[in-house]
Design an enzyme around this catalytic site. Structure first.
Site, PDB file in Angstrom:
ATOM      1  N   HIS A 166       0.822  -1.213   0.000  1.00 42.86           N
ATOM      2  CA  HIS A 166       0.000   0.000   0.000  1.00 42.86           C
ATOM      3  C   HIS A 166       0.856   1.263   0.000  1.00 42.86           C
ATOM      4  O   HIS A 166       0.361   2.347  -0.307  1.00 42.86           O
ATOM      5  CB  HIS A 166      -0.939  -0.010   1.202  1.00 42.86           C
ATOM      6  N   ASP A 384     -10.009  -7.243 -16.957  1.00 40.12           N
ATOM      7  CA  ASP A 384     -10.273  -8.305 -17.928  1.00 40.12           C
ATOM      8  C   ASP A 384      -8.945  -8.824 -18.481  1.00 40.12           C
ATOM      9  O   ASP A 384      -8.234  -8.111 -19.186  1.00 40.12           O
ATOM     10  CB  ASP A 384     -11.147  -7.744 -19.060  1.00 40.12           C
TER      11      ASP A 384
END
Length: 461
Positions: A166, A384
């Site tokens: 992070h 995707d």
């Protein structure tokens, strides 16, 4: 559909390092002063679940994705580097091309075996992300910045699981990188969005000069939080659904001048904060807070460069005494939430960066603070890799944050009636959960009269 998995055996292969497919610059890049604060020094876990595609028969998703990662790292080469800590706890990235960690895996289950998973926690998520040793998700120095696992399923589908540092990227930035992998996997020559480092955009000024009060880094009044002492075994989780009816009821309970301008997020956050405070039974003079993540992207007053993939958000805080919060109509909480949200400007973010440098990059406060992040519009399912949209995309864990019961995610959800809404997973001690449920039900049922007008009438008499 079958009930969700409770156990699963995953066979992992040997982990390998995947570096950029071509030579990349060898340099040191400095993180911003939002990136390297204490509260960012951990790895966050995410999951994407995909169905098989008959047109992809014979193609191994793990091999396709591994090759695409190497291509994407040519553009995102800092993610193949390692973090170093310099003077003043300042973090930098040594862009040495060592690569991120990748592992292939297999599981004898199908996509349908996961059930109707719409929000975290993902069933048996520990098996579908890289197997980190206990505590490894909190050690960020001189380690791979991402750990990726692709698990092939018996039906031809697969799970893409990741841990990302992070410090280096937030959720939108991580999605930007994952979408770049997807584009390369589908045959693109380059990512459609060029990555931008530009960490100086959120770096401290010289000299640092904080211009705002940052309650998120100040201890709350009232001493220790009793919730922190509750054993994990005594905590229970429950998902609360806020659909059109619940939002309409909350809007009717708001003051007339705020009804049209209040967002779904603001209404739900006000409801949860007020109900949670009542349920936990804090003393009347104890300070209670709600802290929420405000994304700087897409805000005209904060011109974040397109393609920026660093941390670009701030924690904003609303504060009250428990008695004032629970004894007032929901409009009181709503006013505080809206004001705190509006406070986040570019100047506010610069002030946070300045504070980090002056205060040694402190951790945000969690005592008597409910922390929330709205991920319902993050686009996790849009990643995707060539197999279409994900069946599930989002955080792997339950969203409880660094301290159990403190933090949660809001996510999109469709209930068993087919209604679209927002799901809020809540973690509380059992007795508190029962009262919390009652408080939420009271606030989200259709009021018989305008509660704001009734409150005004009572006040005048």
């Amino acid at each position: 559909m079958a009930p969700p998995l409770t156990t699963v055996a995953v066979r992992r292969g040997k982990p390998v390092l995947v570096g950029p497919a071509k030579p990349t610059p060898r340099e040191v890049k400095t993180l911003s002063d939002l990136d390297d604060q204490e509260g960012m020094r951990f790895y966050s876990a995410g999951i994407h679940l995909y169905r098989g595609d008959p047109a992809k028969a014979g193609q191994d998703p793990a091999k396709v994705i591994r090759a695409a990662i190497a291509e994407a790292l040519v553009y995102y080469y800092p993610l193949a580097g390692r973090l170093r800590e310099e003077a003043g706890r300042k973090l930098v990235v040594d862009c040495n091309g060592q690569g991120l960690m990748f592992v292939e895996a297999d599981a004898d289950v199908t996509v349908d075996d996961f059930g109707d998973v719409q929000g975290p926690p993902f069933p048996c998520f520990e098996q579908f992300v890289f197997d980190l040793a206990p505590g490894e998700d909190e050690r960020v120095i001189d380690r791979p910045l991402l750990y990726l696992q692709v698990t092939r399923l018996a039906c031809g589908g697969f799970v893409f699981g990741q841990w990302f540092s992070h410090c280096v990227t937030d959720a939108p930035g991580g999605m930007q990188f994952e979408k770049a992998i997807g584009e390369m996997a589908r045959g693109a020559a380059a990512p459609s969005v060029a990555p931008v480092w530009a960490r100086e955009f959120f770096s401290a000024r010289s000299p640092p000069r904080p211009t705002h009060v940052h309650l998120e880094y100040e201890p709350s009044a009232g001493g220790p939080d009793r919730l922190m002492a509750v054993p994990r075994s005594e905590m229970v989780r429950e998902r609360f659904f806020f659909g059109p009816k619940e939002i309409a009821a909350l809007r009717k309970r708001a003051p007339p001048h705020l009804r049209a301008s209040s967002s779904r997020f603001e209404l739900i956050t006000s409801c949860i904060w007020r109900s949670r405070t009542a349920a936990l039974g804090y003393g009347p003079d104890e300070e209670v807070r709600v802290s929420f993540i405000v994304n700087a992207r897409g805000r005209s007053s904060i011109p974040v460069p397109p393609g920026y993939y660093g941390n670009a958000y701030a924690f904003s805080v609303a504060s009250s005494t428990a008695e004032k919060l629970t004894g007032s109509p929901i409009g009181y909480a709503l006013e505080l939430v809206k004001k705190a949200k509006a406070n986040v400007t570019y100047e506010y973010l610069q002030s946070v960066a300045d504070l980090m440098v002056l205060r040694g990059r402190p951790l945000f406060t969690v005592a008597r603070t409910y922390i929330v992040s709205d991920i319902s519009h993050a686009g996790f399912k849009d990643v995707d890799f060539g197999w279409g949209e994900a069946v599930y995309g989002g955080p792997a864990k339950g969203g409880e944050g660094p301290i159990l019961g403190v933090a949660n995610y809001y996510s999109r959800y469709k209930n068993d009636k087919g209604e679209e809404g927002t799901a809020v997973p809540v973690c509380l001690p059992l007795a508190a959960m029962e009262r919390f449920r009652s408080e939420v039900q009271n606030l989200t049922k259709e009021p018989a009269f305008d509660p704001y007008e009734q409150h005004v009438a009572n006040f005048n008499t």
